[in-house]
Design an enzyme around this catalytic site. Structure first.
Site, PDB file in Angstrom:
ATOM      1  N   HIS A 107    -116.100 -33.901 -22.172  1.00  0.00           N
ATOM      2  CA  HIS A 107    -117.714 -33.512 -23.090  1.00  0.00           C
ATOM      3  C   HIS A 107    -116.899 -33.824 -24.436  1.00  0.00           C
ATOM      4  O   HIS A 107    -115.502 -34.208 -24.355  1.00  0.00           O
ATOM      5  CB  HIS A 107    -117.564 -32.275 -23.450  1.00  0.00           C
ATOM      6  CG  HIS A 107    -118.957 -31.380 -24.064  1.00  0.00           C
ATOM      7  ND1 HIS A 107    -118.617 -31.144 -25.534  1.00  0.00           N
ATOM      8  CD2 HIS A 107    -119.487 -31.264 -24.238  1.00  0.00           C
ATOM      9  CE1 HIS A 107    -119.344 -31.466 -26.544  1.00  0.00           C
ATOM     10  NE2 HIS A 107    -120.319 -30.908 -25.742  1.00  0.00           N
ATOM     11  N   ASP A 129    -110.496 -27.293 -21.555  1.00  0.00           N
ATOM     12  CA  ASP A 129    -111.378 -27.156 -21.696  1.00  0.00           C
ATOM     13  C   ASP A 129    -112.631 -26.222 -20.937  1.00  0.00           C
ATOM     14  O   ASP A 129    -112.867 -26.518 -20.232  1.00  0.00           O
ATOM     15  CB  ASP A 129    -112.301 -28.419 -22.570  1.00  0.00           C
ATOM     16  CG  ASP A 129    -114.119 -27.842 -22.543  1.00  0.00           C
ATOM     17  OD1 ASP A 129    -114.445 -26.830 -22.422  1.00  0.00           O
ATOM     18  OD2 ASP A 129    -113.992 -28.692 -23.204  1.00  0.00           O
ATOM     19  N   GLN A 148    -117.363 -24.784 -19.449  1.00  0.00           N
ATOM     20  CA  GLN A 148    -118.406 -24.929 -18.118  1.00  0.00           C
ATOM     21  C   GLN A 148    -117.791 -23.528 -17.113  1.00  0.00           C
ATOM     22  O   GLN A 148    -117.931 -23.247 -16.165  1.00  0.00           O
ATOM     23  CB  GLN A 148    -118.486 -25.543 -17.872  1.00  0.00           C
ATOM     24  CG  GLN A 148    -118.904 -26.443 -18.722  1.00  0.00           C
ATOM     25  CD  GLN A 148    -120.312 -26.368 -19.461  1.00  0.00           C
ATOM     26  OE1 GLN A 148    -121.324 -24.967 -18.461  1.00  0.00           O
ATOM     27  NE2 GLN A 148    -120.914 -26.811 -20.212  1.00  0.00           N
ATOM     28  N   LYS A 193    -121.754 -19.538 -23.230  1.00  0.00           N
ATOM     29  CA  LYS A 193    -122.115 -19.348 -21.976  1.00  0.00           C
ATOM     30  C   LYS A 193    -121.691 -18.853 -20.833  1.00  0.00           C
ATOM     31  O   LYS A 193    -121.753 -19.060 -19.984  1.00  0.00           O
ATOM     32  CB  LYS A 193    -120.997 -21.293 -21.531  1.00  0.00           C
ATOM     33  CG  LYS A 193    -121.391 -22.068 -22.926  1.00  0.00           C
ATOM     34  CD  LYS A 193    -120.677 -23.676 -22.757  1.00  0.00           C
ATOM     35  CE  LYS A 193    -120.521 -24.599 -23.825  1.00  0.00           C
ATOM     36  NZ  LYS A 193    -122.253 -25.255 -24.089  1.00  0.00           N
ATOM     37  N   CYS A 221    -124.005 -35.446 -24.323  1.00  0.00           N
ATOM     38  CA  CYS A 221    -123.398 -34.724 -25.507  1.00  0.00           C
ATOM     39  C   CYS A 221    -121.207 -35.580 -24.732  1.00  0.00           C
ATOM     40  O   CYS A 221    -120.606 -34.921 -24.132  1.00  0.00           O
ATOM     41  CB  CYS A 221    -122.342 -34.012 -25.726  1.00  0.00           C
ATOM     42  SG  CYS A 221    -123.634 -33.162 -26.648  1.00  0.00           S
TER      43      CYS A 221
HETATM   44  N1  C6P Z   1    -121.539 -28.073 -23.700  1.00  0.00           N
HETATM   45  C1  C6P Z   1    -123.607 -28.865 -22.168  1.00  0.00           C
HETATM   46  O1  C6P Z   1    -125.050 -28.884 -22.435  1.00  0.00           O
HETATM   47  P1  C6P Z   1    -119.928 -25.758 -28.175  1.00  0.00           P
HETATM   48  O2  C6P Z   1    -120.821 -26.319 -28.359  1.00  0.00           O
HETATM   49  O3  C6P Z   1    -118.629 -26.169 -29.135  1.00  0.00           O
HETATM   50  O4  C6P Z   1    -120.652 -24.289 -27.507  1.00  0.00           O
HETATM   51  O5  C6P Z   1    -119.513 -25.575 -26.477  1.00  0.00           O
HETATM   52  C2  C6P Z   1    -119.232 -27.353 -26.578  1.00  0.00           C
HETATM   53  C3  C6P Z   1    -118.682 -27.937 -25.108  1.00  0.00           C
HETATM   54  C4  C6P Z   1    -117.232 -27.911 -25.302  1.00  0.00           C
HETATM   55  N2  C6P Z   1    -117.479 -28.484 -24.089  1.00  0.00           N
HETATM   56  C5  C6P Z   1    -117.655 -29.019 -22.871  1.00  0.00           C
HETATM   57  C6  C6P Z   1    -117.108 -29.117 -21.043  1.00  0.00           C
HETATM   58  C7  C6P Z   1    -119.066 -28.436 -22.705  1.00  0.00           C
HETATM   59  O6  C6P Z   1    -120.130 -27.976 -21.805  1.00  0.00           O
HETATM   60  C8  C6P Z   1    -119.009 -28.068 -24.389  1.00  0.00           C
HETATM   61  C9  C6P Z   1    -120.953 -28.142 -24.617  1.00  0.00           C
HETATM   62  C10 C6P Z   1    -122.739 -28.186 -24.190  1.00  0.00           C
HETATM   63  O7  C6P Z   1    -123.462 -29.041 -21.529  1.00  0.00           O
HETATM   64  C11 C6P Z   1    -123.630 -28.524 -25.280  1.00  0.00           C
HETATM   65  S1  C6P Z   1    -123.613 -30.200 -25.768  1.00  0.00           S
END
Ligand code: C6P
Length: 427
Positions: free
Chosen positions: A130, A210, A213, A236, A385
C-alpha cells in the site's frame, strides 16, 4: 474459553444484530457492505464506549489529578492493556497509539531512518505494498541517501521470493530494513511474514510489518512473529476511525528517536535541550484521540469475546472463527464470480483472507461500482492505493469486495446477481 475442536460456526444473525448500520437502506435497498478493507463497520458496544467517554469522563489523560482525568487515563490505559494482550506483546509500553497505519508507518520510517540509514543502504519492500508502506520509506531513503528495493509479485499475487537457498534473493549486505504487508489489501494474499522475519533476523535486518489488513482476520502474536515493529489501524478492526497502533520491541523503541515533538513526550524541557519521556509516551506527542482509543479497546474486547478467544486457546494459532466464516464467503464468491463471462480475479494466492478483486472485459470498475451502489451494494473500485501493483497486473483499477464477520452467503449472491445485471447494462 472455547476450544477449537468444539467451536461452532459463528451465529451471523446474532453478530449482525450488533451492527446498527446494517439496518440502513441505500437507494431504498438493504445495505450490503463489502468495503471492510477500507473500513469495517462498528458494533454497538464500540459506539457506546466512545460516546460514554464524552458523556461521563471527558478529560485529558496523564495530565490532571482530578477525578475525570484519572478515570479517562485509566480507561485509555486499559485499552492499551487489552491490545497488548490481544497481540501478545511483552509490555503495555510497547503499544504506541497513533492515528492509523499511515501514521504508524511514518513514525517507523522517520525514526528508523534517523537511527539506521546511511548513504548506499537499502530498504526492502514488496510490489504489493500500500502507498502507506512505500512513500514514507521513499522519503526516508531520500533524506539519508538510501535505496528502495522491491520484491516482485508473481502472476498469482504472491511474493516472488527466489529459489536459491536464500529465502529472499533480494537481501544484500546493505539491506537494513525489511518492511512488508502481512496481508495485501488489493489481492488478499497472506504473506509468509514469520519466515521472512526469521531470514531477515539471521542477517541483522530490522523488520516492520504492515498489519492493516491482518489485524481483524488473523490471530496476531508479535512475539511468535518475532517482528521488530507491527503497524495497524483500529478502524479496520471494528474500532473508531483515527485510531491505530505501532507495536515495537522495547529494546528497539528505546533506541529509536521520537517522531513528533510536543506535550507529553518530554521529560524536561529547557531552551537549550529537551529530554524525552519514557515509553510509550516518547512517541505520543500531544493530546491523543482518547475517545477513539477507548472505543478501540472495546473493539478488541468485542473481538476477544466473539472470535479470537478460542484461537488463543487452541493449538492451531492463527485460525479464528471470523476468518473461517470469511473464507467460506470468499470460496463461494470466487466460484460464482468466475462463472461470469470475461471476469478475471486479480490475486489467486493459495493463502488469502476474504478479499476478492476482479476486472471484467469491456466494463470499467468505476461504472460497475456505481451500478452496484444503486443496488445497495458497497464495494471499492480503483487502484486501492497500490498503483505499482496495478501497473504490475496491467490494469488501471479493480472492483474489490472485502468481507467481514457480519456478511452472509445471501449477500454474496446479491453481489453476483448485481454484477451480472450491471454487465448486461454496460456491455
Ligand atoms: N487501506 C483500503 O481500502 P490507514 O488509512 O492509515 O488507516 O491505513 C493505510 C493502509 C496501510 N496499509 C494497508 C495494507 C492498507 O490496506 C491501508 C488502508 C484501505 O485498502 C484504504 S486505502
Amino acid at each position: 474459553m472455547k476450544s477449537a475442536a468444539v467451536q461452532p460456526a459463528i451465529n451471523v444473525e446474532e453478530i449482525r444484530a450488533q451492527f446498527p448500520i446494517l439496518k440502513e437502506l441505500v437507494h431504498g435497498k438493504p445495505l450490503v457492505y463489502f468495503d471492510n478493507a477500507a473500513t469495517s463497520q462498528k458494533p454497538r458496544r464500540v459506539i457506546k464506549a466512545e460516546s460514554a467517554y464524552y458523556a461521563t469522563i471527558n478529560a485529558n489523560v496523564h495530565r490532571g489529578v482530578h477525578t475525570l482525568s484519572t478515570k479517562a487515563t485509566e480507561a485509555q490505559e486499559a485499552a492499551r492493556e487489552i491490545i497488548r494482550k490481544h497481540i501478545n506483546a511483552k509490555h503495555a509500553h510497547e503499544v504506541i497509539f497513533t492515528s492509523g497505519t499511515t501514521a504508524s508507518m511514518n513514525l517507523a520510517a522517520f525514526s528508523l531512518g534517523q537511527l539506521l540509514l546511511k548513504p548506499g543502504d537499502e530498504v526492502l519492500i514488496s510490489e504489493m505494498e500500500h502507498h502507506a508502506n512505500i512513500v514514507p520509506w521513499q522519503m526516508a531513503c531520500e533524506r539519508h541517501g538510501a535505496k528502495l528495493k522491491v520484491i516482485p509479485v508473481t502472476d498469482s499475487g504472491e511474493l516472488a521470493l527466489g529459489s536459491s537457498d536464500h529465502l529472499i534473493d533480494q537481501f544484500s549486505d546493505r539491506t537494513r530494513i525489511l518492511t512488508i504487508s502481512h496481508v495485501s489489501n488489493t489481492l488478499g494474499t497472506i504473506n509468509p511474514v514469520k519466515e521472512l522475519i526469521a531470514e531477515a533476523k539471521k542477517r541483522g535486518i530490522i523488520t516492520v510489518v504492515d498489519g492493516a489488513q491482518a489485524i481483524a482476520h488473523l490471530d496476531i502474536d508479535v512475539q511468535d512473529l518475532s517482528c521488530d515493529l507491527y503497524a495497524f489501524s483500529g478502524h479496520k478492526a471494528y474500532g473508531p476511525t483515527g485510531t491505530g497502533v505501532l507495536y515495537g520491541r522495547e529494546e528497539l523503541l528505546e533506541r529509536m528517536p521520537p517522531w513528533q515533538g510536543g506535550g507529553e513526550m518530554i521529560d524536561v524541557v529547557t531552551f537549550e535541550k529537551t529530554t524525552y519521556a519514557k515509553l510509550p509516551f516518547k512517541f505520543e506527542a500531544g493530546t491523543p484521540h482518547i475517545a477513539g482509543i477507548i472505543g478501540l479497546g472495546e473493539a478488541f474486547r468485542w473481538m476477544e469475546d466473539y472470535d479470537f478467544a478460542f484461537a488463543k486457546a487452541s493449538a492451531e494459532r492463527g485460525k479464528s472463527a471470523f476468518a473461517a466464516h470469511e473464507h467460506m464467503l470468499l470460496e463461494h464468491a470466487t466460484k460464482e464470480l468466475l462463472a461470469i463471462d470475461g471476469l478475471r480475479i486479480i490475486g489467486t494466492a493459495k493463502e488469502k483472507v476474504g478479499v476478492i478483486s476482479f476486472v471484467i472485459d469491456g466494463v470499467h470498475h468505476y461504472d460497475l461500482g456505481t451500478l452496484l451502489d444503486q443496488q445497495g451494494i458497497a464495494v471499492r473500485t480503483g487502484h486501492h492505493c497500490t498503483q505499482p501493483l496495478m501497473e504490475r497486473f496491467g490494469v488501471s483499477g479493480t472492483t474489490r469486495a472485502s468481507f467481514a464477520c457480519f456478511n452472509t452467503i445471501a449477500e454474496v449472491d446479491a453481489l453476483v446477481a448485481g454484477v451480472k445485471k450491471a454487465v448486461k447494462m454496460l456491455r
